[in-house]
Design a protein around this motif. Structure first.
Motif, PDB file in Angstrom:
ATOM      1  N   ASP A 118       0.695  -1.210  -0.013  1.00  0.00           N
ATOM      2  CA  ASP A 118      -0.170  -0.037  -0.072  1.00  0.00           C
ATOM      3  C   ASP A 118       0.995   1.303  -0.221  1.00  0.00           C
ATOM      4  O   ASP A 118       0.330   2.111  -0.540  1.00  0.00           O
ATOM      5  N   ASN A 119       2.036   1.145   0.746  1.00  0.00           N
ATOM      6  CA  ASN A 119       2.979   2.247   0.690  1.00  0.00           C
ATOM      7  C   ASN A 119       4.343   2.090   1.185  1.00  0.00           C
ATOM      8  O   ASN A 119       4.511   0.793   1.552  1.00  0.00           O
ATOM      9  N   GLU A 120       5.353   2.683   1.320  1.00  0.00           N
ATOM     10  CA  GLU A 120       6.381   2.456   1.911  1.00  0.00           C
ATOM     11  C   GLU A 120       6.585   1.979   3.187  1.00  0.00           C
ATOM     12  O   GLU A 120       7.347   1.062   3.623  1.00  0.00           O
ATOM     13  N   LYS A 121       5.701   2.477   4.111  1.00  0.00           N
ATOM     14  CA  LYS A 121       5.623   1.831   5.521  1.00  0.00           C
ATOM     15  C   LYS A 121       5.043   0.508   5.575  1.00  0.00           C
ATOM     16  O   LYS A 121       5.736  -0.171   6.445  1.00  0.00           O
ATOM     17  N   HIS A 122       4.096   0.435   4.835  1.00  0.00           N
ATOM     18  CA  HIS A 122       3.650  -1.108   4.542  1.00  0.00           C
ATOM     19  C   HIS A 122       4.731  -2.098   4.305  1.00  0.00           C
ATOM     20  O   HIS A 122       4.830  -3.458   4.370  1.00  0.00           O
ATOM     21  N   LYS A 127       9.597  -7.583   7.623  1.00  0.00           N
ATOM     22  CA  LYS A 127      10.194  -7.789   8.713  1.00  0.00           C
ATOM     23  C   LYS A 127       9.641  -7.922  10.071  1.00  0.00           C
ATOM     24  O   LYS A 127      10.088  -8.092  11.082  1.00  0.00           O
ATOM     25  N   ASP A 128       8.235  -8.220   9.908  1.00  0.00           N
ATOM     26  CA  ASP A 128       7.550  -8.123  11.308  1.00  0.00           C
ATOM     27  C   ASP A 128       7.370  -9.659  11.775  1.00  0.00           C
ATOM     28  O   ASP A 128       6.707 -10.359  11.251  1.00  0.00           O
ATOM     29  N   THR A 129       8.094  -9.980  12.906  1.00  0.00           N
ATOM     30  CA  THR A 129       7.999 -11.346  13.237  1.00  0.00           C
ATOM     31  C   THR A 129       6.680 -11.752  14.011  1.00  0.00           C
ATOM     32  O   THR A 129       6.521 -12.823  14.476  1.00  0.00           O
ATOM     33  N   SER A 130       5.708 -10.637  14.035  1.00  0.00           N
ATOM     34  CA  SER A 130       4.303 -10.909  14.807  1.00  0.00           C
ATOM     35  C   SER A 130       3.366 -11.597  13.850  1.00  0.00           C
ATOM     36  O   SER A 130       2.258 -11.977  14.401  1.00  0.00           O
ATOM     37  N   VAL A 131       3.860 -11.329  12.378  1.00  0.00           N
ATOM     38  CA  VAL A 131       2.885 -11.863  11.478  1.00  0.00           C
ATOM     39  C   VAL A 131       2.601 -13.574  11.452  1.00  0.00           C
ATOM     40  O   VAL A 131       3.504 -13.988  11.467  1.00  0.00           O
ATOM     41  N   ASN A 132       1.215 -13.845  11.649  1.00  0.00           N
ATOM     42  CA  ASN A 132       1.103 -15.294  11.890  1.00  0.00           C
ATOM     43  C   ASN A 132       0.149 -15.876  10.827  1.00  0.00           C
ATOM     44  O   ASN A 132      -0.083 -17.044  11.045  1.00  0.00           O
ATOM     45  N   LYS A 248      -0.525   2.293  -4.312  1.00  0.00           N
ATOM     46  CA  LYS A 248       0.144   1.016  -4.394  1.00  0.00           C
ATOM     47  C   LYS A 248       1.418   1.053  -4.932  1.00  0.00           C
ATOM     48  O   LYS A 248       1.769   1.892  -5.783  1.00  0.00           O
ATOM     49  N   ILE A 249       2.282   0.124  -4.303  1.00  0.00           N
ATOM     50  CA  ILE A 249       3.527   0.236  -4.861  1.00  0.00           C
ATOM     51  C   ILE A 249       3.666  -1.518  -5.460  1.00  0.00           C
ATOM     52  O   ILE A 249       3.557  -2.459  -4.844  1.00  0.00           O
TER      53      ILE A 249
END
Length: 279
Positions: A118-122, A127-132, A248-249
């Motif tokens: 969606d954007n650069e922050k997204h 790198k988010d280890t909490s994504v399940n 969108k990127i």
């Protein structure tokens, strides 16, 4: 997608190149039976070496690390697929057994993969280890259908839990996917889908360690326009899908060849426009 703990890229590429066959469009010469047998044995040996390579426990911390191993390692793919696997197509569910499962190498044989953010922050979500939860999408433009491979991480281990087919209209990126297909298929439409000036960021030809910036105007676009996949692209949705926004990127990255491309689009007055190209 990062290489994990020293899996040798040359070894992997040798296997994938050997398995991909002749893609030059030229008629292939007849291969002697003994040569074909030797090639088959060599490929089997390379694959066996990869399958026996120990997968580090840390590979389950990030989905990208796990998925790389899942794609190249047949043994791991079978271990990390929950059988019988539900496969949903056309409103019907079929259960696929382990014996009937065909190993899926996804984008490895084409040498690159694509992502939508969606954007650069997204983009930092990888790198988010909490994504399940993650969904790997094979997006087919000829049929306007999307195959979704649905993964969950439970008790610290990622597992493929379902395969589902949906139409474009049900995807979180529905309007952008429709736009993208026309953008890459119709040069006239592509030209009309550029912002008045498109920001360009790319390597400085005079300095290997620096980047240069500039502006692309519609009349100079043809010199910068990249070759983009037209028939099918991949995407990975990290975490729970969110509503499609107005930016969108599109990212295209090589697996072992240094390819890196980012195209930033913004929806203006209901129409998607390219506003930035990074190479």
């Amino acid at each position: 997608m990062r290489l994990i703990n020293g899996i040798v890229p040359v070894l992997l590429l040798a296997l994938l190149t050997a398995c991909s066959g002749n893609k030059s469009g030229q008629a292939s010469e007849e291969v002697p039976a003994d040569s074909a047998l030797n090639d088959s044995l060599r490929n089997d040996s390379l694959q066996a070496l990869i399958d026996d390579y120990p997968v580090p426990k840390a590979a389950d911390e990030l989905f990208d690390d796990f998925f790389y191993n899942f794609v190249v390692n047949r043994k791991l793919q079978l271990e990390r697929t929950r059988f019988p696997l539900p496969v949903e197509r056309n409103g019907k569910t079929k259960m696929v057994s382990k014996a009937d499962w065909k190993v899926e190498h996804f984008f490895m044989r084409q040498g690159y993969y694509t992502l939508l953010f969606d954007n650069e922050k997204h983009m930092e979500i990888v790198k988010d280890t909490s994504v399940n939860h993650a969904i790997v999408e094979k997006i087919h433009f000829d049929t306007r259908n999307i195959e979704q491979y649905i993964f969950y991480r439970k008790r610290g281990a990622w597992m493929l839990t379902k395969l589902r087919q949906i139409p474009f209209s049900q995807d979180v990126n529905a309007t952008f996917l429709t736009f993208y297909h026309q953008f890459v298929s119709d040069k006239t439409f592509q030209g009309k889908s550029l912002a008045e000036s498109v920001k360009f960021v790319g390597p400085d030809p005079d300095d290997d360690f620096s980047m240069m910036e500039g502006i692309i105007t519609p009349d100079t676009w043809e010199a910068f326009a990249p070759e983009l996949p037209k028939k099918m692209i991949y995407n990975i949705i990290y975490g729970q899908p969110k509503r499609e926004g107005d930016s969108k990127i599109f990212v295209m990255r090589g697996i072992a060849n240094g390819l890196e491309l980012e195209m930033t689009f913004k929806r203006m007055s209901g129409n998607w426009k390219l506003i930035k190209l990074t190479t």
